[in-house]
Scaffold this active site. Structure first.
Site, short mmCIF file in Angstrom:
data_model
loop_
_atom_site.label_atom_id
_atom_site.label_comp_id
_atom_site.label_asym_id
_atom_site.label_seq_id
_atom_site.Cartn_x
_atom_site.Cartn_y
_atom_site.Cartn_z
N ASP A 138 -5.52 17.48 -1.64
CA ASP A 138 -5.09 15.32 -2.08
C ASP A 138 -6.36 14.77 -2.71
OD1 ASP A 138 -7.74 16.88 -0.52
OD2 ASP A 138 -7.89 15.61 1.49
N THR A 155 -13.48 9.81 -3.47
CA THR A 155 -13.78 10.36 -2.16
C THR A 155 -14.13 10.26 -0.84
OG1 THR A 155 -11.88 12.07 -1.53
CG2 THR A 155 -13.50 12.47 -2.44
N GLU A 206 -9.66 8.38 7.13
CA GLU A 206 -8.16 7.97 5.89
C GLU A 206 -7.46 7.13 6.73
OE1 GLU A 206 -10.23 11.95 4.97
OE2 GLU A 206 -9.33 11.08 6.60
#
Length: 543
Positions: A247, A453, A361
């Site tokens: 990802d 992230t 997310e």
């Protein structure tokens, strides 16, 4: 009182304003319940165990939750606590310990990213700054120290890093060469930031070398697998998808391209995206396929994939992003959270993957899509998430990961990303006027922040300021050297690419005990030819 931002009430329905105000207040309360529980019961351990009200070390005893929560404090407007914690970390955190940093990319993202973000936000928090900030400062030195501990992992024939490194001893001779794709490709944001703030190109160079090596290993149909042998370049796990193990590699190609204005990174992602759309996308779901053949290997949705609609929105692919988000949101409504694995054909959880560790997310994607579309559907997701977490996961001592979404059993763990990411994205969803959302010219602190992230915001303008200052300093030295040589004629100094790190091999960030003071910076940096004057004579690029 709750810092929801600056709204023109005349352009918003009054009910919408109160929904935003109420949600922001509740999210703040959620944060402080979790944060105070950690401080009271778990600090200095890495994480809180909310069912037993104690702490545990998970990443090496660096008070990880405190580092991860630092910039969230500023996002919520708590400057006083930000200053206290930033000073505390400078006095207590020591990276010179004999501990293995497993999953190297996760380790560096948590520590280096959190420290870099706090360093770049220090001025807004009202902290006393060193002369030369943002190109120097104690938090920057801590981030640089943490990152240097990871550099031995990159000492491989391919340049792709090992997945584990001992912070004191380096890479073990018995360390496996098998690393996940994300572990190879998730460095460019933090390492490029470090190089351009400190003037040491080493960090950006190793990150780019790893990215280029990984790029060369893609299959004939343009896909990458899940785990690779970083020495032989052979793919060990050949499942291709956008979820766990892969990802953040795709995320960093896009965000790296945006932050660094880098066409190479963008072209890499665009090539991958074409292959992903051709081979893994089915009815706006993304499945796992065999990387060489494109045949479906796992028809499942992983909760980590929920970042994808938000990433697509950054590229302007809104139609696809909206449809995929609706698929993911339907799973949330089914369970009150996203299970780690969800079988698309069966429409249910996968055995032993029924948990929801309060991941961010889907909320992250909702924040990006709300800003891109203004559709109130994304606010509804935020309200659903707020209600679910409060109802299912709240304990007297923080918030617990959900072990099983089918019966809402809890696990005795509150991962640090709950404070760093989940709450931060949830708050920013309901605060559309927050300074992190603002965009502006290339002026330090003017906006256009890039989230790594782990949701730590980085200011691209700071990279420009420090990189340009270093370039100007070298040009000035060249001109003075030319003038000091008898009979020499002035020539324009060699030009570097705008924003690239300097050529020196040592950091210009101040080290403890050093007395030199880097010159003060003024951002945005004025053009070199417009401000240089020596002995009454003005030099331009053409003299």
């Amino acid at each position: 009182a709750v810092g929801v931002g600056r709204f023109d009430v005349g352009t918003l329905c009054l009910w919408k304003y109160f929904i935003l105000l109420s949600a922001a207040f509740r999210i703040k309360s959620m944060f402080y319940h979790a944060y105070n529980s950690y401080l009271d019961n778990a600090f200095p351990y890495d994480e809180l165990r909310p069912l037993t009200c104690d702490g545990q070390d998970t990443w090496g005893s660096f008070s990880l939750t405190l580092i991860d929560a630092l910039d969230t404090l500023l996002v919520l407007g708590n400057h006083t606590e930000f200053q206290r914690v930033a000073s505390l970390l400078q006095d207590t955190v020591d990276f010179d310990i004999d501990v293995n940093a497993s999953e190297t990319h996760v380790q560096h993202l948590n520590f280096v990213g959190g420290l870099l973000s706090a360093h770049l936000l220090a001025k807004r928090a009202g902290m006393e700054l060193e002369p030369g900030w943002p190109c120097s400062g104690p938090l920057l030195r801590m981030a640089e120290d943490a990152a240097r501990k990871l550099l031995p992992a990159f000492e491989t024939p391919t340049g792709m890093p090992y997945g584990t490194v001992n912070l004191l001893r380096g890479v073990s001779p018995t360390e496996t060469p098998v690393t996940c794709t994300a572990g190879v490709g998730t460095f460019i944001l933090e390492f490029a930031t470090l190089s351009r703030l400190t003037g040491d190109p080493t960090f950006e160079n190793v990150a780019r070398r790893a990215l280029r090596a990984l790029w060369k290993t893609r299959s004939d149909i343009g896909l990458v697998g899940n785990h690779i042998d970083i020495v032989s370049k052979k793919w060990v796990a050949q499942d291709a998808g956008i979820g766990a193990g892969v990802d953040s590699y795709f995320e960093y190609l896009v965000k790296g391209a945006v932050m660094l204005q880098d066409e190479e990174l963008l072209s890499m992602f665009q090539a991958y995206d074409r292959a992903i759309q051709n081979y893994t996308r089915f009815d706006d779901w993304y499945l796992w396929v065999q990387m060489h053949k494109g045949t479906v290997s796992m028809p499942i949705f992983q909760s980590l994939e929920a970042f994808w609609p938000g990433l697509q929105s950054l590229l302007g692919n809104l139609d696809s992003a909206v449809r995929t988000f609706q698929n993911y949101y339907s799973v949330w409504r089914q369970f009150g959270g996203l299970p780690e694995f969800y079988s698309i054909p069966q429409g249910y959880t996968v055995d032993k993957r029924e948990g929801y560790p309060l991941r961010p997310e889907l909320i992250e994607s909702a924040m990006y899509l709300f800003r891109a579309t203004g559709d109130h559907t994304y606010l509804q997701l935020g309200l659903d998430a707020l209600e679910s977490i409060e109802k299912i996961a709240k304990t007297p001592c923080g918030y617990a990961s959900v072990k099983d979404l089918r019966d809402h059993q809890l696990d005795n763990r509150m991962e640090s990303f709950f404070l760093a990411e989940t709450i931060k994205y949830l708050y920013l969803l309901f605060d559309p006027a927050h300074f992190l959302h603002e965009s502006g010219e290339c002026v330090l602190g003017a906006g256009g922040f890039i989230f790594n992230t782990e949701a730590h915001p980085l200011d691209p303008a700071a990279l420009y300021c420090c990189g340009r200052h270093d370039q100007d300093h070298q040009e000035l030295q060249d001109i003075l050297l030319t003038l000091s040589q008898p009979g020499s004629q002035s020539k324009p100094p060699p030009k570097q690419t705008e924003g690239q790190p300097g050529s020196q091999s040592e950091s210009i960030a101040l080290k403890p005990g050093e007395k030199k003071t880097p010159p003060l910076l003024s951002c945005s940096v004025q053009p070199f030819s417009a401000r240089l004057s020596i002995l009454g004579q003005v030099f331009t690029d053409n003299t």
